[in-house]
Design an enzyme around this catalytic site. Structure first.
Site, PDB file in Angstrom:
ATOM      1  N   LYS A  12       8.876  22.285 -15.185  1.00  0.00           N
ATOM      2  CA  LYS A  12       8.405  21.239 -14.566  1.00  0.00           C
ATOM      3  C   LYS A  12       7.809  21.282 -13.120  1.00  0.00           C
ATOM      4  CE  LYS A  12       6.273  16.953 -15.306  1.00  0.00           C
ATOM      5  NZ  LYS A  12       7.101  15.623 -15.638  1.00  0.00           N
ATOM      6  N   ARG A  60      -1.697  21.744 -14.914  1.00  0.00           N
ATOM      7  CA  ARG A  60      -0.591  20.880 -15.052  1.00  0.00           C
ATOM      8  C   ARG A  60      -1.123  20.280 -16.425  1.00  0.00           C
ATOM      9  NH1 ARG A  60       2.047  16.227 -11.257  1.00  0.00           N
ATOM     10  NH2 ARG A  60       3.105  15.434 -12.920  1.00  0.00           N
ATOM     11  N   LYS A  89       4.215  11.307 -11.312  1.00  0.00           N
ATOM     12  CA  LYS A  89       3.260  10.442 -12.104  1.00  0.00           C
ATOM     13  C   LYS A  89       3.908   9.108 -12.478  1.00  0.00           C
ATOM     14  CE  LYS A  89       0.574  13.506 -15.095  1.00  0.00           C
ATOM     15  NZ  LYS A  89       0.345  13.715 -16.808  1.00  0.00           N
ATOM     16  N   GLU A 105      11.530  16.762 -25.511  1.00  0.00           N
ATOM     17  CA  GLU A 105      10.642  17.265 -24.313  1.00  0.00           C
ATOM     18  C   GLU A 105      11.038  18.532 -23.699  1.00  0.00           C
ATOM     19  OE1 GLU A 105       8.176  16.210 -22.739  1.00  0.00           O
ATOM     20  OE2 GLU A 105       8.015  13.818 -23.007  1.00  0.00           O
ATOM     21  N   ASN A 163       1.025  18.399 -21.346  1.00  0.00           N
ATOM     22  CA  ASN A 163       0.557  17.442 -22.345  1.00  0.00           C
ATOM     23  C   ASN A 163       0.680  18.080 -23.797  1.00  0.00           C
ATOM     24  OD1 ASN A 163      -0.174  15.414 -20.712  1.00  0.00           O
ATOM     25  ND2 ASN A 163      -1.830  16.187 -20.200  1.00  0.00           N
ATOM     26  N   HIS A 186       9.404   7.582 -26.887  1.00  0.00           N
ATOM     27  CA  HIS A 186       8.436   8.564 -26.588  1.00  0.00           C
ATOM     28  C   HIS A 186       8.782  10.076 -27.172  1.00  0.00           C
ATOM     29  CE1 HIS A 186       5.542  10.585 -23.992  1.00  0.00           C
ATOM     30  NE2 HIS A 186       6.391  11.382 -23.331  1.00  0.00           N
ATOM     31  N   GLU A 219      -3.209  17.460 -11.867  1.00  0.00           N
ATOM     32  CA  GLU A 219      -3.475  17.657 -13.218  1.00  0.00           C
ATOM     33  C   GLU A 219      -4.932  17.835 -13.256  1.00  0.00           C
ATOM     34  OE1 GLU A 219      -2.020  15.898 -17.451  1.00  0.00           O
ATOM     35  OE2 GLU A 219      -2.456  14.333 -15.836  1.00  0.00           O
ATOM     36  N   ARG A 255       0.593  -1.197   0.043  1.00  0.00           N
ATOM     37  CA  ARG A 255      -0.104   0.198  -0.084  1.00  0.00           C
ATOM     38  C   ARG A 255       0.943   1.145   0.036  1.00  0.00           C
ATOM     39  NH1 ARG A 255      -3.287  -3.262   3.369  1.00  0.00           N
ATOM     40  NH2 ARG A 255      -5.136  -3.850   2.238  1.00  0.00           N
ATOM     41  N   HIS A 258       0.666  10.302 -28.012  1.00  0.00           N
ATOM     42  CA  HIS A 258       0.306   9.114 -27.427  1.00  0.00           C
ATOM     43  C   HIS A 258      -0.327   8.091 -28.312  1.00  0.00           C
ATOM     44  CE1 HIS A 258       0.839  10.273 -22.991  1.00  0.00           C
ATOM     45  NE2 HIS A 258       1.982  10.376 -23.502  1.00  0.00           N
ATOM     46  N   HIS A 300       1.596  15.558 -26.522  1.00  0.00           N
ATOM     47  CA  HIS A 300       1.286  14.197 -26.166  1.00  0.00           C
ATOM     48  C   HIS A 300      -0.152  13.671 -26.668  1.00  0.00           C
ATOM     49  CE1 HIS A 300       4.841  15.365 -23.711  1.00  0.00           C
ATOM     50  NE2 HIS A 300       4.530  14.126 -23.103  1.00  0.00           N
TER      51      HIS A 300
END
Length: 365
Positions: free
Chosen positions: A228, A242, A144, A186, A246, A266, A238, A122, A253, A249
């Site tokens: 960032k 935030r 993330k 990036e 993206n 990526h 997000e 956990r 993606h 992206h």
């Protein structure tokens, strides 16, 4: 040394950037997590071969009896089955709630090890030691974690902030040139979002020259990390601001998923995604021609990109299952100028199709 603090509740943490940092990672880890923790280093074979001895020596000198857990390399191994395999290995090695997972690798390792740490018993602590450009300036910052499904990228994940991010630009010396270039897209993204000086530097620089210039490489990484950090501190989960991260992206993606995560790195998919988003912004009169042309030229000047062969209808189908889609409406991050973007949800479907067609055309030139 450059230290950037990411101020998120309940516990802020630092991203520390310094050439040669890996040799004293154990010393820094001892300060961050204490001396009585179990350390488990999650990595991939290429990183272990190049830098594993350096890290393990540093951990040993600091008094840690660290253990290494290898995972398979590559985006296609970023899946729930990998999390289960790593969890079983942790159990067999005796990991308990005092375990600290050290993510030692690129973006895939960081995402997978971060998700593993968030779920194991956990939740145990994670420390990020990124070894690629993309991971150092972007993926390792912000908490993330995630794995992919066949229907899309990063659809299963959590927010699990690290205790620290230790960035050593020196480890980039063993990175293949294609991987190095992919990470720079990036950094370009950060420039378009809110760091125009960073963009101005990258649109002029040669990749090979940047690799030889440790000072400039460190500055590019630090500026990207600062951007960032600013965004993450303002919107950790997000829910608003935030989402600007993206940029590139959304379609990026979809390109990755459509190709089975085998054609594009990526950063390369994000590069095409930035071109698509800028094309959409230009045809919907959100950005002037000169600024759009600068973004196109900056992306394409960094080097060759894999060809786009995806059909437009397949990309649109994948966009509808992307986590950035809300109530069936696709959201895009579009540039207004160099240093400013906006989130929109009113892009006509035919404009998206045209953007993908434009990617196919450009990739054949």
């Amino acid at each position: 040394m450059t230290r950037v603090t990411i101020t998120v509740p309940p516990r802020p943490y630092d991203a520390i950037i310094e050439n040669g940092l890996l040799e004293r990672a154990g010393e820094l880890l001892r300060v961050v997590v204490g001396e009585h923790q179990q350390i488990f280093v999650v990595t991939v074979p290429p990183v272990r071969r190049s830098w594993g001895k350096t890290l393990m020596r540093s951990l040993s000198v600091a008094g840690f009896a660290a253990k290494v857990i290898e995972m398979s390399d590559g985006e296609r191994h970023k899946k729930l089955a990998t999390i289960e395999q790593l969890g079983e290995k942790l159990t067999r090695l005796g990991a308990d709630r005092s375990a600290v997972v050290v993510a030692f690798g690129g973006g895939v390792v960081g995402d997978v090890a971060g998700l593993l740490a968030s779920l194991y018993m956990r939740g145990v602590d994670v420390v990020q030691i990124p070894t690629t450009v993309q991971a150092q300036l972007d993926a390792a910052i912000g908490g993330k974690t995630g794995v992919n499904l066949r229907t899309g990228k990063n659809l299963m994940g959590t927010f699990h902030q690290p205790r620290a991010v230790l960035i050593d630009p020196a480890v980039l010396s063993t990175l293949p040139e294609r991987e190095f270039r992919a990470g720079l897209y990036e950094a370009l993204k950060c420039g378009v979002i809110g760091k125009p000086a960073l963009f101005g530097c990258l649109e002029k620089i040669q990749v090979k020259a940047l690799r030889r210039d440790a000072v400039m490489s460190g500055w590019v990484i630090a500026e990207s990390v600062r951007l960032k950090a600013e965004v993450v501190c303002a919107d950790e989960r997000e829910s608003g601001m935030r989402r600007v991260l993206n940029f590139g992206h959304t379609i990026g993606h979809a390109l990755e998923a459509e190709s089975g995560y085998r054609r594009f790195l990526h950063g390369e998919a994000v590069a095409w995604g930035m071109i698509a988003a800028t094309h959409i912004a230009a045809v919907t009169d959100r950005i002037d021609h000169n600024a759009a042309r600068r973004i196109f030229d900056a992306v394409l000047s960094l080097g060759p990109l894999p060809r786009v062969e995806a059909r437009s209808r397949d990309i649109v189908r994948l966009l509808r299952s992307d986590k950035k889609t809300r109530n069936g409406v696709i959201h895009f991050v579009l540039p207004r100028k160099i240093g400013k973007v906006e989130i929109v949800n009113d892009v006509p479907g035919k404009v998206v199709v045209e953007a993908v067609n434009e990617l196919r055309r450009l990739s054949k030139l």
